[in-house]
Design a protein around this motif. Structure first.
Motif, PDB file in Angstrom:
ATOM      1  N   UNK A   1       3.861   9.714 -10.004  1.00 51.86           N
ATOM      2  CA  UNK A   1       3.232   9.814 -11.326  1.00 51.86           C
ATOM      3  C   UNK A   1       2.494  11.149 -11.474  1.00 51.86           C
ATOM      4  N   UNK A   2       1.763  11.536 -10.434  1.00 55.76           N
ATOM      5  CA  UNK A   2       1.018  12.799 -10.488  1.00 55.76           C
ATOM      6  C   UNK A   2       1.966  13.990 -10.605  1.00 55.76           C
ATOM      7  N   UNK A   3       3.087  13.949  -9.877  1.00 52.59           N
ATOM      8  CA  UNK A   3       4.021  15.070  -9.903  1.00 52.59           C
ATOM      9  C   UNK A   3       4.703  15.175 -11.263  1.00 52.59           C
ATOM     10  N   UNK A   4       5.085  14.041 -11.839  1.00 52.24           N
ATOM     11  CA  UNK A   4       5.695  14.087 -13.168  1.00 52.24           C
ATOM     12  C   UNK A   4       4.673  14.572 -14.197  1.00 52.24           C
ATOM     13  N   UNK A   5       3.401  14.164 -14.029  1.00 47.77           N
ATOM     14  CA  UNK A   5       2.354  14.646 -14.931  1.00 47.77           C
ATOM     15  C   UNK A   5       2.221  16.158 -14.887  1.00 47.77           C
ATOM     16  N   UNK A   6       2.323  16.732 -13.684  1.00 46.20           N
ATOM     17  CA  UNK A   6       2.267  18.190 -13.552  1.00 46.20           C
ATOM     18  C   UNK A   6       3.438  18.850 -14.280  1.00 46.20           C
ATOM     19  N   UNK A   7       4.630  18.261 -14.124  1.00 45.91           N
ATOM     20  CA  UNK A   7       5.819  18.820 -14.773  1.00 45.91           C
ATOM     21  C   UNK A   7       5.639  18.827 -16.291  1.00 45.91           C
ATOM     22  N   UNK A   8       5.116  17.723 -16.842  1.00 47.89           N
ATOM     23  CA  UNK A   8       4.923  17.629 -18.294  1.00 47.89           C
ATOM     24  C   UNK A   8       3.802  18.552 -18.767  1.00 47.89           C
ATOM     25  N   UNK A   9       2.709  18.603 -18.017  1.00 48.75           N
ATOM     26  CA  UNK A   9       1.564  19.433 -18.419  1.00 48.75           C
ATOM     27  C   UNK A   9       1.928  20.916 -18.456  1.00 48.75           C
ATOM     28  N   UNK A  10       2.826  21.332 -17.553  1.00 52.30           N
ATOM     29  CA  UNK A  10       3.202  22.748 -17.507  1.00 52.30           C
ATOM     30  C   UNK A  10       4.491  23.022 -18.277  1.00 52.30           C
ATOM     31  N   UNK A  11       4.904  22.025 -19.109  1.00 51.73           N
ATOM     32  CA  UNK A  11       6.087  22.187 -19.970  1.00 51.73           C
ATOM     33  C   UNK A  11       7.320  22.608 -19.186  1.00 51.73           C
ATOM     34  N   UNK A  12       7.420  22.114 -17.966  1.00 51.11           N
ATOM     35  CA  UNK A  12       8.604  22.391 -17.165  1.00 51.11           C
ATOM     36  C   UNK A  12       8.588  23.714 -16.442  1.00 51.11           C
ATOM     37  N   UNK A  13       7.501  24.478 -16.560  1.00 56.29           N
ATOM     38  CA  UNK A  13       7.383  25.758 -15.847  1.00 56.29           C
ATOM     39  C   UNK A  13       6.907  25.460 -14.419  1.00 56.29           C
ATOM     40  N   UNK A  14       7.846  25.423 -13.480  1.00 56.38           N
ATOM     41  CA  UNK A  14       7.526  24.927 -12.137  1.00 56.38           C
ATOM     42  C   UNK A  14       7.248  26.083 -11.183  1.00 56.38           C
ATOM     43  N   UNK A  15       6.310  25.836 -10.286  1.00 53.92           N
ATOM     44  CA  UNK A  15       5.979  26.805  -9.239  1.00 53.92           C
ATOM     45  C   UNK A  15       6.812  26.491  -7.994  1.00 53.92           C
ATOM     46  N   UNK A  16       6.870  27.458  -7.038  1.00 53.56           N
ATOM     47  CA  UNK A  16       7.609  27.183  -5.798  1.00 53.56           C
ATOM     48  C   UNK A  16       7.065  25.966  -5.042  1.00 53.56           C
ATOM     49  N   UNK A  17       5.733  25.781  -5.041  1.00 48.53           N
ATOM     50  CA  UNK A  17       5.180  24.625  -4.333  1.00 48.53           C
ATOM     51  C   UNK A  17       5.577  23.323  -5.028  1.00 48.53           C
ATOM     52  N   UNK A  18       5.618  23.325  -6.363  1.00 48.08           N
ATOM     53  CA  UNK A  18       6.050  22.128  -7.084  1.00 48.08           C
ATOM     54  C   UNK A  18       7.517  21.835  -6.789  1.00 48.08           C
ATOM     55  N   UNK A  19       8.330  22.896  -6.761  1.00 53.28           N
ATOM     56  CA  UNK A  19       9.756  22.707  -6.483  1.00 53.28           C
ATOM     57  C   UNK A  19       9.958  22.092  -5.096  1.00 53.28           C
TER      58      UNK A  19
ATOM     59  N   UNK B   1       0.827  -1.201   0.000  1.00 56.73           N
ATOM     60  CA  UNK B   1       0.000   0.000   0.000  1.00 56.73           C
ATOM     61  C   UNK B   1       0.866   1.258   0.000  1.00 56.73           C
ATOM     62  N   UNK B   2       1.948   1.232   0.778  1.00 54.74           N
ATOM     63  CA  UNK B   2       2.841   2.397   0.827  1.00 54.74           C
ATOM     64  C   UNK B   2       3.508   2.613  -0.527  1.00 54.74           C
ATOM     65  N   UNK B   3       3.937   1.524  -1.187  1.00 52.75           N
ATOM     66  CA  UNK B   3       4.579   1.671  -2.490  1.00 52.75           C
ATOM     67  C   UNK B   3       3.597   2.212  -3.530  1.00 52.75           C
ATOM     68  N   UNK B   4       2.365   1.699  -3.498  1.00 54.24           N
ATOM     69  CA  UNK B   4       1.371   2.190  -4.459  1.00 54.24           C
ATOM     70  C   UNK B   4       1.045   3.660  -4.211  1.00 54.24           C
ATOM     71  N   UNK B   5       0.972   4.059  -2.939  1.00 59.68           N
ATOM     72  CA  UNK B   5       0.710   5.472  -2.625  1.00 59.68           C
ATOM     73  C   UNK B   5       1.859   6.340  -3.124  1.00 59.68           C
ATOM     74  N   UNK B   6       3.097   5.907  -2.881  1.00 61.49           N
ATOM     75  CA  UNK B   6       4.256   6.679  -3.332  1.00 61.49           C
ATOM     76  C   UNK B   6       4.303   6.752  -4.853  1.00 61.49           C
ATOM     77  N   UNK B   7       3.956   5.631  -5.517  1.00 61.03           N
ATOM     78  CA  UNK B   7       3.972   5.619  -6.984  1.00 61.03           C
ATOM     79  C   UNK B   7       2.957   6.609  -7.539  1.00 61.03           C
ATOM     80  N   UNK B   8       1.750   6.638  -6.969  1.00 63.29           N
ATOM     81  CA  UNK B   8       0.730   7.589  -7.436  1.00 63.29           C
ATOM     82  C   UNK B   8       1.203   9.028  -7.261  1.00 63.29           C
ATOM     83  N   UNK B   9       1.912   9.284  -6.156  1.00 66.06           N
ATOM     84  CA  UNK B   9       2.421  10.638  -5.907  1.00 66.06           C
ATOM     85  C   UNK B   9       3.467  11.012  -6.953  1.00 66.06           C
TER      86      UNK B   9
END
Length: 532
Positions: free
Chosen positions: A284-302, A274-282
């Protein structure tokens, strides 16, 4: 229930006072002693009804049946009835006191016992025999209770990892405890949900992150004791203890204790999953944000990326791994990370729908030699991973800053798709080495180039297909004998011999970069001309 003990341990126990026996005690085990009082007629009734004189039920299956009164002298139909009833009730052995002093079993009893497959023992004293047999059975029960108590205590104590728990269970049982998959392969504490990763001599080795890998060879007299971790699942890993020379009662006690330990291991593995699946979802979601914003990262993302240890600044070379078979990507990610670390590659890795994505970061722009070394290290990591997972690797170009991660990942993804058709390159493509080759390959498809290529390589075509394949792979691997041998699954010396033979047949200097490029394009042209 008292664990079974070998019947021979009772018959050979001096206080039991066994005079004579018929049957095969060496092949039988017993788990209880049932003593019945009363006349022979009373005993037969109790056996038939499986209740004692007080009317309480008594389970006769797997037991030693002990009538406390001596049998009558002479031929008695009641004696033969007792044997038949005992055999039908699942009694393993019948211990009787005979009226004659020598204790010799009558011939009719011997014949009937052999026909029924029932062990019949003649004893000096029924009370003495009963006390001796119960002593052995109680000893087995005591051993079982002791081991279960020790294991339960270890399971209740907080443990930080699976390897730590298995180590403590081994101390409690007095035997090394490992975790194996259904095929018997030892598996790592960090990847217990799926298949194994092979490594020699797994029985006694322990790793810092878990248990040893690989299949263990059992000594000739050794016995495996296994307990499934997840009950009702055929694919469940199993706790495993190897014992040699132990009595059945010792093995039964260990088996019962392992079943208790399996409950704690199952709970731990489920929690880890369960811990591994939770970490994996986190991730995947973070990399998706990076790709969706074309690498333009916010302070919270950083800040979130920093928590994961993801480098965002500097220069990045991304890679994409596509599995060529169905695997549990969450559970097998540690195998990828281990393969990378083995090659001293520090990378951020993220699960994807068909494999993994990742990138290597550099604080300043690396030179061509450093890029080449990193690419070669990724190729070696792929080969190491290939021991258990077939993959195709794509590597992007070096790009700068967070937006560079996205661009390099896109290139790596395209390269990984192309790698699926590049068996000669070991299903590995690096975009830095691809662009010029792709442009030149367009020219190799012309009617001018193809006849020239076929004429140049005609001696190799006549000599056999392995020479053309070896040359193509050798050139794709930048003239590395070691990598070529690994991809072709042959010895390095075999590749060296083939290259010398190739040079003698086509009389071209493979040390000349221009000659190598011409040959590589010629090989590619001929391979594309081969019929499907």
């Amino acid at each position: 229930m008292i664990p079974p003990i070998p019947l021979w341990s009772v018959t050979n126990h001096l206080p039991a006072g066994v005079i004579e026996g018929v049957g095969e005690p060496d092949a039988e085990s017993v788990s209880s002693l049932i003593a019945l009082a009363g006349s022979l007629a009373d005993v037969n009734r109790q056996v038939r009804e499986q209740r004692n004189l007080d009317g309480d039920p008594c389970l006769l299956e797997g037991s030693i049946l002990l009538p406390l009164e001596p049998l009558p002298s002479g031929v008695s139909w009641d004696v033969e009835a007792l044997l038949a009833l005992a055999s039908a009730a699942g009694v393993v052995a019948l211990a009787v006191k005979l009226p004659n002093d020598d204790g010799a079993l009558p011939p009719n009893v011997k014949r009937l016992a052999e026909r029924l497959g029932l062990v019949v023992l003649s004893v000096h004293n029924t009370w003495q025999f009963g006390m001796a047999a119960q002593e052995l059975l109680s000893g087995a029960a005591h051993r079982q209770g002791l081991l279960i108590s020790r294991v339960a205590a270890e399971c209740r104590t907080p443990h930080g990892s699976l390897s730590h728990l298995l180590q403590r269970l081994g101390v409690a049982l007095g035997h090394h405890v490992t975790l194996v998959d259904p095929s018997g392969m030892l598996i790592s504490a960090e990847s217990t949900d799926t298949g194994p990763a092979p490594q020699p001599d797994a029985t006694a080795t322990e790793l810092g992150t878990g248990i040893a890998f690989g299949a263990a060879t059992l000594p000739a007299a050794a016995i495996e004791i296994l307990a499934p971790v997840h009950r009702g699942q055929e694919s469940s890993p199993r706790l495993r203890v190897v014992v040699g020379g132990a009595l059945d009662k010792e093995k039964a006690a260990i088996r019962s204790a392992l079943e208790v330990a399996a409950i704690a291991v199952s709970e731990l593995l489920s929690r880890q999953r369960l811990e591994r699946e939770r970490d994996a979802r986190h991730r995947i979601a973070l990399l998706g944000q990076l790709i969706d914003h074309a690498g333009d990262v916010s302070p919270s993302f950083r800040a979130k990326a920093l928590e994961l240890g993801w480098p965002l600044d500097g220069y990045h070379m991304a890679f994409r791994v596509i599995t060529r078979e169905s695997v549990d990507l969450v559970a097998r990610k540690p195998d990828l990370d281990r393969a990378l670390l083995h090659e001293k590659i520090e990378a951020a890795t993220v699960e994807q729908s068909d494999g993994w994505a990742g990138w290597i970061s550099f604080p300043s722009k690396p030179g061509p030699a450093e890029v080449s070394r990193a690419s070669s290290a990724l190729r070696r990591a792929q080969r190491e991973l290939a021991a258990t997972i077939a993959t195709q690797f794509g590597v992007g170009r070096m790009q700068a800053q967070p937006e560079g991660i996205v661009r390099s990942l896109e290139e790596a993804n395209d390269a990984a798709r192309i790698a699926g058709a590049r068996e000669n390159s070991g299903y590995f493509v690096h975009v830095d080495r691809l662009d010029m080759a792709q442009l030149l390959l367009i020219w190799t498809r012309t009617d001018t180039f193809r006849p020239a290529a076929r004429e140049l390589l005609a001696p190799l075509l006549k000599a056999g297909p392995e020479l053309l394949q070896t040359l193509t792979t050798f050139l794709d691997c930048e003239s590395s004998l070691t990598e070529t041998a690994a991809i072709l699954n042959v010895h390095r010396n075999t590749v060296s011999d083939r290259i010398r033979r190739i040079q003698s047949l086509i009389a071209i200097n493979l040390e000349d970069p221009e000659a190598r490029l011409a040959l590589q394009l010629a090989c590619r042209s001929l391979l594309m001309d081969k019929p499907e």
